[in-house]
Enzyme design. Structure first.
Site: not given
Length: 256
Positions: A149, A163
């Protein structure tokens, strides 16, 4: 140089975790259109089966429901896949999780769940499938693609501590695994997506116009954008991309 063969996945097998929706499904569809046999995995069996049925209109797609957040689930998926294929050409480690909470209240459960699925699972699933990947690497290289990401590259405005950290860890893990596996004809690389409409990225899904205004490219990502990147890395075209992370985000990581 044959351009058609450069990007072809004809005759190859691919396993995509988290393949029933979002980015995983975009990649699965792209692989099917490029000629691969695709196996998709997801935790929810009903959704996985439904997605495979729909994707089967394009090419051979098989549902292999599994919970890859545990080692038992990983080994169950490997066993299920082995019933269909003796080797594996392409593995896409896309299954992931996110968690957001204020710094002072961020729970251990929100750390462990996310860190395990986003960083531990790609390692141990690849480890378990390495013999099948090596067996596939005959006249072509086998490929492992981690889905990271841009939140592992630049800081987002949300409090998604585990995350962001897990995706940054996955980007570095990609480099380390690539050094180990490249001599064995298994090439490891990664994609760092930006704003694509998915369950994970509800803002891009539900507020696409607003997100587009913050994106230098002026829009959110499309299935073609993600499929194109994954096909490039999975095919002969991406053979020399070893350990690197391809940023596919319309410029968001740098605009931040």
């Amino acid at each position: 140089m044959n351009i058609e063969n450069l990007f072809s996945l004809q005759g190859r097998s691919a396993l995509v975790t988290g393949g029933s929706r979002g980015i995983g499904r975009m990649i699965a569809e792209g692989f099917l259109r490029a000629g691969a046999r695709v196996y998709i995995s997801a935790r929810k069996a009903e959704a996985c089966d439904a997605a495979a049925r729909e994707l089967s209109a394009i090419g051979p797609c098989v549902s292999l429901p599994a919970d890859v957040s545990t080692l038992d689930g990983i080994h169950a998926l490997v066993a299920a896949y082995q019933k269909h294929e003796p080797t594996l050409d392409i593995l896409v480690n896309n299954a992931g999780a996110a968690w957001g909470a204020p710094y002072a209240e961020f729970p251990e459960s929100g750390w462990d769940k996310v860190a395990d699925l986003n960083m531990k699972t790609p390692f141990f699933l690849t480890q378990a499938l390495t013999p099948m990947l090596k067996a596939a690497a005959t006249d072509h290289l086998a490929k492992v693609i981690h889905i990271a990401s841009i939140d592992g590259i630049s800081v987002n405005p949300w409090e998604t501590y585990s995350y962001a950290a897990s995706k940054a860890g996955l980007i570095h893990l990609t480099k380390r695994m690539a050094m180990t596996l490249a001599p064995q004809r298994v090439i490891v690389s990664a994609i760092a997506p930006g704003p694509f409409a998915s369950e994970m990225n509800k803002s891009a899904r539900d507020h696409a116009d607003e997100v587009a205004q913050r994106t230098p490219a002026g829009r959110i990502g499309t299935p073609e954008d993600m499929a194109g990147a994954a096909i490039y890395l999975a095919s002969r075209a991406g053979d020399y991309v070893v350990g690197s992370t391809l940023v596919v985000d319309g410029g968001v990581a740098w605009a931040r």
